[in-house]
Scaffold this motif. Structure first.
Motif, short mmCIF file in Angstrom:
data_model
loop_
_atom_site.label_atom_id
_atom_site.label_comp_id
_atom_site.label_asym_id
_atom_site.label_seq_id
_atom_site.Cartn_x
_atom_site.Cartn_y
_atom_site.Cartn_z
N ARG A 11 -2.95 -14.99 58.11
CA ARG A 11 -3.27 -13.60 58.40
C ARG A 11 -1.98 -12.82 58.64
O ARG A 11 -1.40 -12.88 59.71
N PRO A 12 -1.53 -12.08 57.62
CA PRO A 12 -0.31 -11.30 57.80
C PRO A 12 -0.56 -10.14 58.76
O PRO A 12 -1.66 -9.62 58.84
N ASP A 13 0.44 -9.80 59.51
CA ASP A 13 0.32 -8.70 60.45
C ASP A 13 1.55 -7.80 60.28
O ASP A 13 2.67 -8.24 60.51
N PRO A 14 1.42 -6.58 59.85
CA PRO A 14 0.17 -5.89 59.52
C PRO A 14 -0.36 -6.25 58.14
O PRO A 14 0.36 -6.80 57.32
N SER A 15 -1.63 -5.90 57.92
CA SER A 15 -2.25 -6.17 56.62
C SER A 15 -1.91 -5.05 55.65
O SER A 15 -1.94 -3.88 56.01
N ARG A 16 -1.63 -5.41 54.41
CA ARG A 16 -1.30 -4.44 53.37
C ARG A 16 -2.34 -4.52 52.26
O ARG A 16 -2.53 -5.58 51.67
N ILE A 17 -3.02 -3.42 51.99
CA ILE A 17 -4.05 -3.36 50.95
C ILE A 17 -3.56 -2.44 49.85
O ILE A 17 -3.28 -1.27 50.10
N PRO A 18 -3.43 -2.94 48.63
CA PRO A 18 -2.91 -2.09 47.53
C PRO A 18 -3.80 -0.88 47.28
O PRO A 18 -5.02 -0.99 47.26
N LEU A 19 -3.17 0.27 47.11
CA LEU A 19 -3.89 1.49 46.73
C LEU A 19 -3.91 1.58 45.22
O LEU A 19 -2.99 2.10 44.59
N ARG A 20 -4.98 1.05 44.62
CA ARG A 20 -5.09 1.08 43.17
C ARG A 20 -6.56 1.18 42.80
O ARG A 20 -7.43 1.14 43.66
N GLY A 21 -6.83 1.28 41.51
CA GLY A 21 -8.19 1.43 41.06
C GLY A 21 -8.79 2.73 41.59
O GLY A 21 -8.11 3.76 41.69
N VAL A 22 -10.07 2.71 41.94
CA VAL A 22 -10.75 3.91 42.42
C VAL A 22 -10.13 4.41 43.71
O VAL A 22 -9.90 5.61 43.88
N ARG A 23 -9.82 3.49 44.65
CA ARG A 23 -9.24 3.90 45.92
C ARG A 23 -7.89 4.57 45.72
O ARG A 23 -7.56 5.58 46.36
N GLY A 24 -7.08 4.06 44.81
CA GLY A 24 -5.79 4.67 44.53
C GLY A 24 -5.93 6.05 43.91
O GLY A 24 -5.18 6.98 44.24
N ALA A 25 -6.89 6.21 42.99
CA ALA A 25 -7.11 7.50 42.35
C ALA A 25 -7.58 8.54 43.38
O ALA A 25 -7.15 9.69 43.36
N VAL A 26 -8.47 8.12 44.30
CA VAL A 26 -8.94 9.02 45.34
C VAL A 26 -7.79 9.44 46.25
O VAL A 26 -7.65 10.63 46.60
N ALA A 27 -6.94 8.49 46.61
CA ALA A 27 -5.79 8.80 47.47
C ALA A 27 -4.87 9.82 46.82
O ALA A 27 -4.41 10.78 47.45
N ASP A 28 -4.59 9.63 45.52
CA ASP A 28 -3.71 10.56 44.81
C ASP A 28 -4.31 11.96 44.75
O ASP A 28 -3.62 12.97 44.95
N LYS A 29 -5.61 12.03 44.45
CA LYS A 29 -6.26 13.33 44.29
C LYS A 29 -6.35 14.08 45.61
O LYS A 29 -6.11 15.29 45.67
N LEU A 30 -6.71 13.38 46.69
CA LEU A 30 -6.82 14.03 47.99
C LEU A 30 -5.46 14.49 48.50
O LEU A 30 -5.35 15.57 49.09
N SER A 31 -4.44 13.68 48.26
CA SER A 31 -3.09 14.08 48.69
C SER A 31 -2.64 15.32 47.93
O SER A 31 -2.04 16.24 48.52
N ARG A 32 -2.91 15.38 46.64
CA ARG A 32 -2.54 16.55 45.85
C ARG A 32 -3.30 17.79 46.33
O ARG A 32 -2.74 18.89 46.40
N SER A 33 -4.58 17.61 46.66
CA SER A 33 -5.38 18.73 47.15
C SER A 33 -4.79 19.30 48.42
O SER A 33 -4.66 20.52 48.58
N ARG A 34 -4.42 18.42 49.35
CA ARG A 34 -3.85 18.88 50.62
C ARG A 34 -2.50 19.57 50.41
O ARG A 34 -2.16 20.53 51.11
N ARG A 35 -1.71 19.10 49.45
CA ARG A 35 -0.40 19.70 49.20
C ARG A 35 -0.51 21.08 48.56
O ARG A 35 0.26 21.98 48.87
N GLU A 36 -1.46 21.26 47.63
CA GLU A 36 -1.48 22.44 46.78
C GLU A 36 -2.49 23.51 47.18
O GLU A 36 -2.29 24.68 46.86
N ILE A 37 -3.58 23.13 47.85
CA ILE A 37 -4.66 24.11 48.09
C ILE A 37 -4.67 24.56 49.55
O ILE A 37 -4.86 23.74 50.46
#
Length: 432
Positions: A202-228
């Protein structure tokens, strides 16, 4: 017999990579033209990739869980001469020319049978043009005997992901399913096992890759917060009459109309009055682009994360038509069969966060849209109705909007019209 290499095709929608979720064929399998050979997850959807060649799989490239860029080799297929005996289910030229992800030629998948490739080791190295002879069908070897070569068999990709997130080596487990298949309960039991007995690191802290659907959501929400530059207004509404109207509709005919479909119909009527909110901002041209059609997105929570399927031309649909399309897209979201086209092109989003048991929220706008209508839970509350205190069904509505496209007066007018239609559904009749 020659060997053809099939590479990960262009995924469209600007996507450049995909994660291998599950191989659908093994080395030595006979495949037909356009038969799905691998299931991949992109930033848009979970799709099956069809192979344009028919023949014998001689090599696979990439383990389940790994990411491959577009153009990388997926597998090699040994194909026979055009005038020779054809492989079961293949066409005369052993190729369809079709390389688009998730879009086959419509030919049904054929039954697979195992063959024995001569001098072809089960590795990721391509196989030369050595002859391949068909061997009799044999029972598959026990799972434990092949654990050291290729992916460990699990009951679903979710089980594999659960093990990966907990740093659990599946090769150290003994599956309790048929022929040693690893079930979710096997992984959960290994995770709960005391530290002295388990092999989990059990690594501490745990690292979960941001990819696939979760990664796409993260990118889109971050862009929304930056631009809108967004703002939110909200109002409580008496939904008693709307719920009574729904009960009358469902008593008269089937299928039952959902609350979401009624709110969507109200939403599209309000957008017809306030088209400023069905727009996007082009900062390079410094223009607000008003969009002619309403393509209504709706937030749907799935095991793979949050997705926003889009109902096309929602403004021209009846309540029944909206209800049917919501049902179709929701089922596709739950089964993971949404296509990239189902998830793009939205102009306005309806977010029913009330299904999570909450009253209100200030959601992030789905970039590049200009607004999002949020709907809380419908709950029984004391309410002044007709000058007297009464028990009514109340809902909180919120509108998060891009302050560049309109001011508070327009946003408030839109939200008030939505609330009026919720409180008095007959208001809709004036605009029909």
């Amino acid at each position: 017999m020659g060997s053809l290499e099939f590479r990960l095709p262009d995924l469209g929608e600007g996507l450049t990579e995909a994660e291998i979720v599950r191989w659908l064929v093994a080395v030595g399998d006979v495949v037909a033209v356009d038969q799905p050979v691998v299931e991949v997850e992109t930033a848009k959807a979970l799709v099956e990739v069809p192979c344009p060649y028919g023949g014998v799989v001689t090599a696979r490239f990439g383990e389940e869980g790994s990411e491959l860029p577009v153009g990388s080799p997926l597998l090699t297929v040994a194909v026979g001469p055009a005038d020779g005996p054809s492989v079961e289910g293949s066409s005369g030229d052993d190729s369809s020319g079709n390389v688009l992800v998730g879009y086959g030629t419509g030919a049904p998948a054929t039954r697979r049978r195992r063959i024995k490739p001569v001098a072809a080791p089960v590795t990721s190295a391509p196989v030369t043009s050595a002859p391949v002879r068909v061997a009799p069908v044999r029972e598959p070897a026990p799972v434990q005997a092949v654990r050291d070569v290729g992916p460990v068999p699990v009951i679903s990709p979710l089980v594999r992901r659960l093990a990966r997130e907990n740093a659990l080596d599946l090769r150290e487990l003994t599956g309790s399913g048929p022929e040693g298949l690893i079930l979710r309960s096997d992984v959960e039991q290994a995770i709960r096992r005391p530290e002295a007995e388990q092999t989990v690191r059990r690594p501490d802290p745990s690292r979960i890759p941001l990819r696939g659907v979760r990664g796409a959501v993260a990118d889109k929400l971050s862009r929304s917060r930056r631009e809108i530059p967004d703002a939110t207004c909200w109002v409580d509404a008496d939904a008693t009459e709307l719920m009574a109207a729904r009960a009358a509709m469902n008593a008269a005919a089937s299928p039952k109309i959902s609350v979401l479909a009624l709110l969507a119909r109200i939403c599209t009527a309000a957008l017809a009055r306030y088209p400023e909110l069905n727009s996007t901002v082009d900062m390079e041209a410094r223009e607000i682009v008003r969009l002619p059609a309403v393509h209504l997105g709706f937030a749907a929570q799935t095991e793979r994360g949050l997705v926003v399927p889009v109902v096309r031309d929602a403004g021209g649909r009846t309540t029944e038509s909206l209800n049917e399309e919501f049902a179709r897209l929701t089922e596709a979201a739950r089964s993971g069969s949404l296509t990239p086209a189902d998830l793009t092109g939205g102009t306005f989003t309806l977010n029913n966060y009330g299904v999570f048991g909450v009253d209100g929220s200030t959601p992030i706008i789905n970039h590049p849209e200009a607004a999002m209508l949020g709907v809380g839970r419908i709950v029984t509350k004391p309410w002044v109705h007709g000058g007297e205190l009464a028990v009514r069904q109340v809902v909180q509505l919120s509108l998060t909007f891009d302050h560049r496209v309109c001011d508070g007066g327009t946003a408030g007018g839109f939200l008030r019209h939505v609330a009026d239609c919720v409180e008095q559904p007959a208001v809709l009749l004036r605009g029909l």
